[in-house]
Design a protein around this motif. Sequence first.
Motif, short mmCIF file in Angstrom:
data_model
loop_
_atom_site.label_atom_id
_atom_site.label_comp_id
_atom_site.label_asym_id
_atom_site.label_seq_id
_atom_site.Cartn_x
_atom_site.Cartn_y
_atom_site.Cartn_z
N LEU A 95 43.74 36.37 49.99
CA LEU A 95 42.34 36.80 49.97
C LEU A 95 42.01 37.53 48.67
N ILE A 96 42.90 38.40 48.24
CA ILE A 96 42.68 39.13 46.99
C ILE A 96 42.62 38.17 45.81
N SER A 97 43.52 37.20 45.79
CA SER A 97 43.55 36.27 44.67
C SER A 97 42.29 35.41 44.62
N ARG A 98 41.66 35.16 45.80
CA ARG A 98 40.44 34.36 45.82
C ARG A 98 39.22 35.21 45.48
N ILE A 99 39.17 36.42 46.04
CA ILE A 99 38.02 37.28 45.78
C ILE A 99 38.03 37.80 44.34
N PHE A 100 39.21 38.23 43.89
CA PHE A 100 39.36 38.76 42.54
C PHE A 100 40.19 37.77 41.72
N LYS A 101 39.55 36.81 41.14
CA LYS A 101 40.28 35.80 40.37
C LYS A 101 41.04 36.46 39.23
N GLY A 102 42.30 36.10 39.12
CA GLY A 102 43.12 36.67 38.06
C GLY A 102 43.81 37.95 38.47
N PHE A 103 43.49 38.47 39.67
CA PHE A 103 44.08 39.75 40.10
C PHE A 103 45.60 39.63 40.27
N SER A 104 46.03 38.54 40.92
CA SER A 104 47.47 38.39 41.19
C SER A 104 48.28 38.35 39.91
N GLU A 105 47.78 37.62 38.91
CA GLU A 105 48.49 37.53 37.63
C GLU A 105 48.58 38.91 37.01
N THR A 106 47.47 39.65 37.07
CA THR A 106 47.45 40.98 36.47
C THR A 106 48.40 41.92 37.19
N ALA A 107 48.43 41.81 38.54
CA ALA A 107 49.32 42.68 39.32
C ALA A 107 50.77 42.45 38.95
#
Length: 317
Positions: free
Chosen positions: A104-116
């Motif tokens: 859900l986070i990766s879809r709502i906040f695009k690029g969040f997972s890579e940054t994390a």
Amino acid sequence: MSGQKNVVVLPRPYLDFFRGEQQAHALAAVLNNLVFWSAHGDEDGWFYKTYEELGEEAGGLSKDQTERLVKKLVRTHLSNAISMRVKKVNGTPTTHYKINGDELISRIFKGFSETAKSRKPNREAAKSKPRSCEIENVESRNLGNREVAESFLYTDFKTDYDLQTNKPSCPVAAQPDAESAFKSSHPEAVIFSAKKRQWASQEDLRCAEWIWSRISKLYEEAAESDGEVVKPKEPNWTDWANEVRLMRSQDGRNHRQICELFGRANRDAFWCRNILSPSKLRKKWDELSLKLSQSATPRSITDIPETYSEPVGFRTE
């Protein structure tokens, strides 16, 4: 006009995600409630809510409208983030949901997972970066700027927990406790358990109390005859009243029908010993309806009034 019970608050990132959708606000409201209740699921993360309850919490949406919105969320927008399956609750097939927080986070906040992921090996450097209290819009997020991604909304999902628990540079409003939030979402509730997601209205509770009065009378009569019958302890009223509500809201029964069928079972030599709670009545409803049908010339239940309005005053004789 203001206050917890009268305002539906929507996270802006959800609205940004559904930007361009005709029903963006309704989709965001339903998603917001699904995410909230995901924190109250079982050990595997599954939880259940009826379409009526989700629609009520989202601002008075109809059952059909809510069902369409949920299916659109699952099938069109967030197929890998929201899972659905049917499991039985008290013998009744009920739709359950499960939220994949990382997806859900990766879809709502695009690029969040890579940054994390890039933050984890360099936590000292990450801690020294100032955090903004502003939430960037979709256009700025899509630029690929990782520093912008750092300032996104910090969620309560179990992602990069150490960074989330650091105190932000701006104050964060206190969140209402679970019981207050549950009560706000169910203004008709006079008795409830936020942990078990159970609640009931005043009429549901009165119906449960009437059922208990018939059972108590049965034990009293048995004690007068045998002298050794021990009356059971008083029931868990939240459980009982919630079962009455489910019979009403999910099964389509009204309070009078519930009392009438229980009354016939209560007078039957066999069923009076087996139907001793609303949950048992609900489970055996179809069987009871067939075996205790009107064709069996039952005695009338004189203590149920023509209109079900004051069950607390029912007579038990």
